[in-house]
Design an enzyme around this catalytic site. Structure first.
Site, PDB file in Angstrom:
ATOM      1  N   SER A 141       0.859  -1.195   0.000  1.00 37.63           N
ATOM      2  CA  SER A 141       0.000   0.000   0.000  1.00 37.63           C
ATOM      3  C   SER A 141       0.885   1.233   0.000  1.00 37.63           C
ATOM      4  O   SER A 141       1.973   1.218   0.607  1.00 37.63           O
ATOM      5  CB  SER A 141      -0.888   0.028   1.242  1.00 37.63           C
ATOM      6  OG  SER A 141      -1.504   1.306   1.360  1.00 37.63           O
ATOM      7  N   TYR A 154      -1.515  -0.964   9.922  1.00 35.04           N
ATOM      8  CA  TYR A 154      -1.634  -1.272   8.486  1.00 35.04           C
ATOM      9  C   TYR A 154      -0.381  -0.800   7.737  1.00 35.04           C
ATOM     10  O   TYR A 154       0.224  -1.560   6.967  1.00 35.04           O
ATOM     11  CB  TYR A 154      -2.894  -0.590   7.954  1.00 35.04           C
ATOM     12  CG  TYR A 154      -3.146  -0.770   6.476  1.00 35.04           C
ATOM     13  CD1 TYR A 154      -3.676  -1.968   5.989  1.00 35.04           C
ATOM     14  CD2 TYR A 154      -2.883   0.254   5.570  1.00 35.04           C
ATOM     15  CE1 TYR A 154      -3.923  -2.131   4.633  1.00 35.04           C
ATOM     16  CE2 TYR A 154      -3.131   0.106   4.221  1.00 35.04           C
ATOM     17  CZ  TYR A 154      -3.666  -1.088   3.747  1.00 35.04           C
ATOM     18  OH  TYR A 154      -3.908  -1.245   2.410  1.00 35.04           O
TER      19      TYR A 154
HETATM   20  N1  LIG Z   1      -8.333  -0.425  -2.515  1.00 37.03           N
HETATM   21  C1  LIG Z   1      -7.321   0.394  -2.298  1.00 37.03           C
HETATM   22  O1  LIG Z   1      -7.412   1.615  -2.517  1.00 37.03           O
HETATM   23  C2  LIG Z   1      -6.012  -0.141  -1.802  1.00 37.03           C
HETATM   24  C3  LIG Z   1      -4.991   0.784  -1.549  1.00 37.03           C
HETATM   25  C4  LIG Z   1      -3.782   0.323  -1.089  1.00 37.03           C
HETATM   26  C5  LIG Z   1      -3.581  -1.037  -0.891  1.00 37.03           C
HETATM   27  N2  LIG Z   1      -4.588  -1.916  -1.139  1.00 37.03           N
HETATM   28  C6  LIG Z   1      -4.308  -3.331  -0.912  1.00 37.03           C
HETATM   29  O2  LIG Z   1      -4.815  -4.105  -1.982  1.00 37.03           O
HETATM   30  C7  LIG Z   1      -5.186  -5.407  -1.490  1.00 37.03           C
HETATM   31  C8  LIG Z   1      -6.622  -5.719  -1.894  1.00 37.03           C
HETATM   32  O3  LIG Z   1      -7.453  -4.726  -1.338  1.00 37.03           O
HETATM   33  P1  LIG Z   1      -8.964  -4.478  -1.781  1.00 37.03           P
HETATM   34  O4  LIG Z   1      -9.173  -3.018  -1.748  1.00 37.03           O
HETATM   35  O5  LIG Z   1      -9.276  -5.275  -2.998  1.00 37.03           O
HETATM   36  O6  LIG Z   1      -9.678  -5.103  -0.485  1.00 37.03           O
HETATM   37  P2  LIG Z   1     -10.968  -6.053  -0.305  1.00 37.03           P
HETATM   38  O7  LIG Z   1     -11.332  -5.904   1.130  1.00 37.03           O
HETATM   39  O8  LIG Z   1     -11.993  -5.769  -1.344  1.00 37.03           O
HETATM   40  O9  LIG Z   1     -10.371  -7.501  -0.560  1.00 37.03           O
HETATM   41  C9  LIG Z   1      -9.541  -8.152   0.383  1.00 37.03           C
HETATM   42  C10 LIG Z   1      -9.888  -9.620   0.386  1.00 37.03           C
HETATM   43  O10 LIG Z   1      -9.008 -10.269   1.318  1.00 37.03           O
HETATM   44  C11 LIG Z   1      -9.759 -11.235   2.021  1.00 37.03           C
HETATM   45  N3  LIG Z   1      -9.127 -11.539   3.304  1.00 37.03           N
HETATM   46  C12 LIG Z   1      -9.031 -10.733   4.395  1.00 37.03           C
HETATM   47  N4  LIG Z   1      -8.415 -11.381   5.392  1.00 37.03           N
HETATM   48  C13 LIG Z   1      -8.101 -12.616   4.937  1.00 37.03           C
HETATM   49  C14 LIG Z   1      -7.469 -13.746   5.509  1.00 37.03           C
HETATM   50  N5  LIG Z   1      -7.036 -13.741   6.785  1.00 37.03           N
HETATM   51  N6  LIG Z   1      -7.316 -14.859   4.760  1.00 37.03           N
HETATM   52  C15 LIG Z   1      -7.775 -14.904   3.483  1.00 37.03           C
HETATM   53  N7  LIG Z   1      -8.397 -13.859   2.887  1.00 37.03           N
HETATM   54  C16 LIG Z   1      -8.553 -12.726   3.617  1.00 37.03           C
HETATM   55  C17 LIG Z   1     -11.121 -10.595   2.198  1.00 37.03           C
HETATM   56  O11 LIG Z   1     -12.124 -11.595   2.483  1.00 37.03           O
HETATM   57  C18 LIG Z   1     -11.327  -9.895   0.856  1.00 37.03           C
HETATM   58  O12 LIG Z   1     -12.003 -10.728  -0.070  1.00 37.03           O
HETATM   59  C19 LIG Z   1      -4.958  -5.375   0.009  1.00 37.03           C
HETATM   60  O13 LIG Z   1      -3.689  -5.922   0.287  1.00 37.03           O
HETATM   61  C20 LIG Z   1      -4.962  -3.898   0.333  1.00 37.03           C
HETATM   62  O14 LIG Z   1      -4.241  -3.609   1.499  1.00 37.03           O
HETATM   63  C21 LIG Z   1      -5.801  -1.499  -1.568  1.00 37.03           C
END
Ligand SMILES: NC(=O)c1ccc[n+]([C@@H]2O[C@H](COP(=O)([O-])OP(=O)(O)OC[C@H]3O[C@@H](n4cnc5c(N)ncnc54)[C@H](O)[C@@H]3O)[C@@H](O)[C@H]2O)c1
Length: 252
Positions: A141, A154
């Site tokens: 992130s 985080y």
């Molecule tokens: N969306 C953003 O703007 C953004 C920004 C920076 C980083 N990220 C990173 O991108 C990645 C995906 O994020 P997203 O926005 O798609 O989030 P999201 O919440 O839509 O998806 C995350 C998925 O991870 C699964 N998950 C959570 N804990 C788990 C566990 N212990 N075991 C197995 N699965 C688990 C959840 O069930 C969910 O389906 C993450 O690593 C997040 O930190 C996202």
């Protein structure tokens, strides 16, 4: 279909960025392990992939539980053979002022985001070592690069992922394995991002954030999936240990 004839494991692939990565790698020819805590939505991602002519298997598991991860990866190997591409994407977040953060809050985020990445990588990696080829792509992130108010756990977990990626690159480059990390910023249409807008945890409103540029639009899960697909490809074979910002230029 393009030529990524490999087995790819994508964690957190039931939703958001992970689901987009799973769909894209399947389109590129990979057989996909769709791993997520949410087994029901894993099945939905698998349905989308198979409807489009791809191959995928749903793997309900918690990435922070080694026994569950071992069982899930054993099922994947049985269905599709050894893991060649690993996308560590599953994560959780939270918003708590630093001085109020409890040990339990700190540990729960570190346990999933950093320890979970360690466990999945350690279980999957022997397949890549045996093949003399592999791709590890970690989703961190921009919070790790800029800091993020009320997100100490985080941001620290994601900074740890960046350091872990660099170490994997150094340790396993000679074995034919690359390891790179994508720190996204402002990717909408995911559970995590929509929840943070709903809870008004973003200091700027959504539209103001989109217009803040340099690329004046919201990022989408497919923006990350495109970079993941490239890093998984032969074209990226000389790229390792790199932090590839897919962030609309919001951190340069
Ligand atoms: N969306 C953003 O703007 C953004 C920004 C920076 C980083 N990220 C990173 O991108 C990645 C995906 O994020 P997203 O926005 O798609 O989030 P999201 O919440 O839509 O998806 C995350 C998925 O991870 C699964 N998950 C959570 N804990 C788990 C566990 N212990 N075991 C197995 N699965 C688990 C959840 O069930 C969910 O389906 C993450 O690593 C997040 O930190 C996202």
């Amino acid at each position: 279909m393009a030529g990524l004839a490999k087995t790819a494991l994508v964690t957190g692939a039931a939703a958001g960025i992970g689901a987009a990565c799973a769909r894209r790698l399947a389109r590129d020819g990979a057989r996909i392990g769709v791993l997520d805590l949410d087994a029901e939505r894993c099945a939905a991602t698998v349905g989308e992939i198979t409807a489009a002519g791809g191959q995928a298997i749903a793997l309900g598991a918690d990435i922070s539980d080694r026994t569950q991860v071992e069982a899930a990866i054993a099922r994947l190997r049985e269905a599709f053979g050894p893991v060649g591409v690993l996308v560590n994407n599953a994560a959780i977040t939270g918003f708590t002022p630093f001085l109020e953060m409890t040990d339990a809050q700190w540990e729960s985020v570190l346990k999933v985001n950093l320890t979970g990445t360690f466990i999945v990588t350690q279980v999957a990696l022997p397949d890549m070592v045996a093949a003399g080829w592999g791709r590890i792509i970690n989703i961190a992130s921009s919070a790790a690069q800029t800091g993020a108010k009320h997100m100490a756990h985080y941001a620290a977990s994601k900074g740890g992922m960046i350091s872990l990626t660099r170490t994997l690159a150094v340790e396993f480059g000679p074995a034919g394995i690359t390891a790179n990390v994508i720190p996204p910023r402002f990717i909408t249409g995911t559970i995590m991002s929509e929840q943070s807008f709903a809870d008004q945890k973003q200091p700027m409103g959504r539209e103001a954030l989109a217009q803040s540029g340099p690329i004046c639009r919201e990022g989408r899960p497919d923006d990350i999936a495109g970079a993941v697909a490239w890093l998984a490809s032969e074209d990226a074979g000389y790229v390792t240990g790199q932090v590839i910002g897919v962030n609309g230029g919001r951190y340069i």
